[in-house]
Design an enzyme around this catalytic site. Structure first.
Site, PDB file in Angstrom:
ATOM      1  CE1 TYR A   1      -3.949  -2.320   0.555  1.00 43.13           C
ATOM      2  CE2 TYR A   1      -2.441  -3.411   1.895  1.00 43.13           C
ATOM      3  CZ  TYR A   1      -3.553  -3.252   1.044  1.00 43.13           C
ATOM      4  OH  TYR A   1      -4.392  -4.572   1.041  1.00 43.13           O
ATOM      5  CB  SER A   2       0.731   4.668  -1.850  1.00 42.00           C
ATOM      6  OG  SER A   2       0.969   3.852  -3.052  1.00 42.00           O
TER       7      SER A   2
ATOM      8  CB  CYS B   1      -0.985   6.872  -8.547  1.00 40.96           C
ATOM      9  SG  CYS B   1      -0.935   5.423  -7.224  1.00 40.96           S
TER      10      CYS B   1
ATOM     11  CD  GLU C   1       3.796   3.123  -6.963  1.00 41.14           C
ATOM     12  OE1 GLU C   1       4.872   3.232  -7.140  1.00 41.14           O
ATOM     13  OE2 GLU C   1       3.125   3.138  -5.737  1.00 41.14           O
TER      14      GLU C   1
ATOM     15  CE1 TYR D   1       1.197  -1.701  -8.284  1.00 42.94           C
ATOM     16  CE2 TYR D   1      -0.264  -0.544  -7.022  1.00 42.94           C
ATOM     17  CZ  TYR D   1       0.976  -1.090  -7.176  1.00 42.94           C
ATOM     18  OH  TYR D   1       2.149  -0.471  -6.609  1.00 42.94           O
TER      19      TYR D   1
HETATM   20  P1  NAP Z   1     -12.581   2.818  -8.377  1.00 39.89           P
HETATM   21  O1  NAP Z   1     -13.157   3.241  -7.373  1.00 39.89           O
HETATM   22  O2  NAP Z   1     -12.884   1.517  -8.886  1.00 39.89           O
HETATM   23  O3  NAP Z   1     -12.382   3.980  -9.657  1.00 39.89           O
HETATM   24  C1  NAP Z   1     -12.036   5.112  -9.520  1.00 39.89           C
HETATM   25  C2  NAP Z   1     -12.426   5.838 -10.757  1.00 39.89           C
HETATM   26  O4  NAP Z   1     -11.925   5.674 -11.880  1.00 39.89           O
HETATM   27  C3  NAP Z   1     -14.313   5.774 -10.895  1.00 39.89           C
HETATM   28  O5  NAP Z   1     -14.662   6.809 -11.282  1.00 39.89           O
HETATM   29  C4  NAP Z   1     -14.113   4.795 -12.228  1.00 39.89           C
HETATM   30  O6  NAP Z   1     -15.064   4.661 -12.999  1.00 39.89           O
HETATM   31  C5  NAP Z   1     -12.677   5.486 -12.960  1.00 39.89           C
HETATM   32  N1  NAP Z   1     -12.188   4.520 -13.984  1.00 39.89           N
HETATM   33  C6  NAP Z   1     -12.460   3.234 -14.235  1.00 39.89           C
HETATM   34  N2  NAP Z   1     -11.706   3.152 -15.516  1.00 39.89           N
HETATM   35  C7  NAP Z   1     -11.289   3.859 -15.932  1.00 39.89           C
HETATM   36  C8  NAP Z   1     -10.426   4.251 -16.960  1.00 39.89           C
HETATM   37  N3  NAP Z   1     -10.029   3.553 -17.872  1.00 39.89           N
HETATM   38  N4  NAP Z   1      -9.756   5.680 -17.100  1.00 39.89           N
HETATM   39  C9  NAP Z   1     -10.077   6.769 -16.054  1.00 39.89           C
HETATM   40  N5  NAP Z   1     -10.952   6.376 -15.103  1.00 39.89           N
HETATM   41  C10 NAP Z   1     -11.454   5.231 -15.113  1.00 39.89           C
HETATM   42  O7  NAP Z   1     -10.742   3.003  -7.978  1.00 39.89           O
HETATM   43  P2  NAP Z   1     -10.164   2.049  -6.766  1.00 39.89           P
HETATM   44  O8  NAP Z   1     -11.024   0.927  -6.697  1.00 39.89           O
HETATM   45  O9  NAP Z   1     -10.215   2.872  -5.412  1.00 39.89           O
HETATM   46  O10 NAP Z   1      -9.023   1.794  -7.305  1.00 39.89           O
HETATM   47  C11 NAP Z   1      -7.694   2.389  -7.489  1.00 39.89           C
HETATM   48  C12 NAP Z   1      -6.637   1.655  -7.848  1.00 39.89           C
HETATM   49  O11 NAP Z   1      -5.761   2.394  -7.302  1.00 39.89           O
HETATM   50  C13 NAP Z   1      -6.468   0.216  -7.453  1.00 39.89           C
HETATM   51  O12 NAP Z   1      -6.377  -0.456  -8.798  1.00 39.89           O
HETATM   52  C14 NAP Z   1      -5.370   0.105  -6.584  1.00 39.89           C
HETATM   53  O13 NAP Z   1      -4.754  -1.267  -6.658  1.00 39.89           O
HETATM   54  C15 NAP Z   1      -4.806   1.333  -6.806  1.00 39.89           C
HETATM   55  N6  NAP Z   1      -3.724   1.796  -5.997  1.00 39.89           N
HETATM   56  C16 NAP Z   1      -3.886   1.825  -4.856  1.00 39.89           C
HETATM   57  C17 NAP Z   1      -2.982   2.135  -3.736  1.00 39.89           C
HETATM   58  C18 NAP Z   1      -3.463   2.227  -2.443  1.00 39.89           C
HETATM   59  O14 NAP Z   1      -2.380   2.552  -1.780  1.00 39.89           O
HETATM   60  N7  NAP Z   1      -4.557   2.014  -1.902  1.00 39.89           N
HETATM   61  C19 NAP Z   1      -1.731   2.623  -4.166  1.00 39.89           C
HETATM   62  C20 NAP Z   1      -1.696   2.713  -5.710  1.00 39.89           C
HETATM   63  C21 NAP Z   1      -2.558   2.225  -6.454  1.00 39.89           C
HETATM   64  P3  NAP Z   1     -16.154   3.715 -13.279  1.00 39.89           P
HETATM   65  O15 NAP Z   1     -15.777   2.607 -12.075  1.00 39.89           O
HETATM   66  O16 NAP Z   1     -17.357   4.388 -13.040  1.00 39.89           O
HETATM   67  O17 NAP Z   1     -15.897   3.153 -14.797  1.00 39.89           O
END
Ligand code: NAP
Length: 419
Positions: A208-209, A377, A417, A419
């Site tokens: 996790y970041s 990210c 970054e 995923y």
């Molecule tokens: P999410 O709620 O599923 O999505 C966030 C937004 O991004 C929603 O509005 C979604 O729209 C949109 N989206 C979907 N597909 C897209 C695309 N192709 N282009 C642009 N926007 C798009 O996000 P989440 O579940 O929080 O996921 C975040 C990601 O960050 C995960 O993959 C996670 O692994 C990663 N991450 C997390 C951390 C951490 O520390 N927690 C660090 C680095 C990375 P719709 O769903 O309405 O289409």
């Protein structure tokens, strides 16, 4: 009498199962399909890998960058690699001395000599910088691994999303007491969930970041924060219960957690006054952006001149699902230029960060033409759309995106970054 067959040595490419977070980036990146996985380990096929290094820089943990000199005939098989919980040590290789002597006699190092199988090492072709900004603080790396994991205490676990929001996103604060655990904005930590998987093996670490700045979630305290979304379904909509995220989201104040890290040597912020930050994120990908923004905010609050600009593009389904929405909206426009994109607000068109980038085209192009550092990210899926939007902004401003992007990647100014 026939001369003995020369021993052919290879540099066998291996992935460290103790550090790998199983994000699939290497398998997606490998241009020759040498990387594969089972339900536990990611492995490299020695018969296919050509050591092109394309997978090295995209790997978020560095678990990909392990090599062992091996006689080709005794290379670790896929079956062996699938069974590992840790990497084998480098054995003394019978024949290495002979190979070295033969190479020296031929006027080269063993690796230059054809006793060792030639491998083609291409420059990494990734669109993300493998080096940090020139002025970034020097990070501490890999201080704690699975065998010497450090124990942190949960100082708080707060829900960031509205009680009736679809997603449960948490702000989790971990305290390290008197233990040495220095982190920089943009770095990550590993969490080891207790217990074991379906095969009876201990859970591997989840990464996790860090969402807090270098001087602590609470300034002057030895603590940090994470932004964690409870995973209850797979990307293709199947019901699954994410091991790491559910463990973290269920933690109570006072619980203890085994932590590894810190990880990450390139996704770091510049330290020089005057650097602009262009931050683009979705969902919990906002964690490092919060850390960088808060570090800046604290500097400015202490009277440090803010010469550089901060520009943020942040996507979430709805305002109630955008982590840190409230505090973010309170930041003044002359401190950070915010562009929020919401994809699921009833009655409104689906908007993604790339749409907001296009809409702010001239401002984005102007920022990109300066001393600017880009951070991307979040969801893997947004990468292509964002790059395309940045290209369009540059083209409209008469700038050549390919040239600029390559230069930024080389100069440690373009960090991805996803995923
Ligand atoms: P999410 O709620 O599923 O999505 C966030 C937004 O991004 C929603 O509005 C979604 O729209 C949109 N989206 C979907 N597909 C897209 C695309 N192709 N282009 C642009 N926007 C798009 O996000 P989440 O579940 O929080 O996921 C975040 C990601 O960050 C995960 O993959 C996670 O692994 C990663 N991450 C997390 C951390 C951490 O520390 N927690 C660090 C680095 C990375 P719709 O769903 O309405 O289409």
């Amino acid at each position: 009498m026939n001369a003995p067959e020369p021993i052919v040595l290879i540099r066998q490419h291996l992935i460290d199962p103790e550090v790998c977070i199983r994000c699939n980036t290497c398998e997606e990146t490998c241009p020759v399909d040498a990387i594969t996985h089972d339900d536990r380990n990611y492995v490299v096929d020695p018969d296919i890998c050509n050591a092109c290094n394309a997978c090295i820089s995209p790997c978020p943990t560095g678990s990909i960058d392990h090599w062992r000199t091996m006689p080709k005939a005794a290379a670790y098989s896929l079956e062996a690699q699938f069974s590992w919980d840790e990497l084998p040590v480098q054995e003394e290789v019978v024949g290495e001395a002979e190979a070295g002597a033969a190479a020296a006699a031929a006027g080269g190092t063993p690796e230059e000599n054809d006793v060792i199988e030639a491998v083609q090492v291409n420059a990494a072709t990734s669109g993300s910088s493998s080096r940090p900004p020139w002025s970034a603080a020097h990070p501490y790396l890999n201080l704690y691994m699975i065998k010497n994991a450090v124990t942190a205490t949960v100082a708080g676990n707060f829900r960031l999303t509205a009680a009736d929001a679809e997603s449960d996103i948490r702000h989790i604060v971990l305290d390290f007491g008197t233990q040495f655990f220095p982190v920089l904005e943009g770095q990550s930590i590993g969490i080891i969930p207790p217990g074991s998987d379906a095969n009876g093996k201990p859970h591997y670490l989840r990464m996790y970041s860090v969402a807090s700045p270098r001087d602590g979630e609470r300034e002057g305290y030895n603590n940090l924060s994470l932004t964690v979304k409870r995973v209850m379904e797979s990307p293709d909509g199947q019901a699954i219960k994410g091991v790491g995220s559910n463990y973290l989201c269920d933690l109570q104040k006072g619980d203890t957690v085994r932590v590894t890290g810190p990880f990450g040597a390139s996704f770091l912020m510049p330290n020089h006054t005057g650097a602009n930050l262009l931050m683009i994120c979705t969902g919990t990908g906002s964690a490092p952006m919060r850390a960088m923004t808060e570090h800046h905010r604290r500097l400015v609050a202490k009277g440090h001149p803010q010469a550089g600009k901060l520009m943020l593009f942040f996507g979430a389904r709805k305002p109630e699902e955008l982590p840190y929405f409230g505090p973010l909206r309170k930041l003044p426009a002359d401190f950070i230029d915010q562009h929020l994109a919401f994809s699921r607000v009833p009655g409104q068109p689906r908007t993604y960060v790339q749409d907001r980038i296009r809409a702010a085209g001239p401002k984005v192009a102007s920022l990109l033409s300066g001393d600017t550092y880009v951070y991307l990210c979040g969801l893997k899926g947004m990468e292509a759309g964002v790059i395309e939007a940045l290209r369009e902004c540059c083209t409209a401003a008469g700038m050549d995106w390919n040239t600029l992007h390559t230069k930024m990647v080389e100069e440690g100014r373009f960090h991805v970054e996803t995923y």
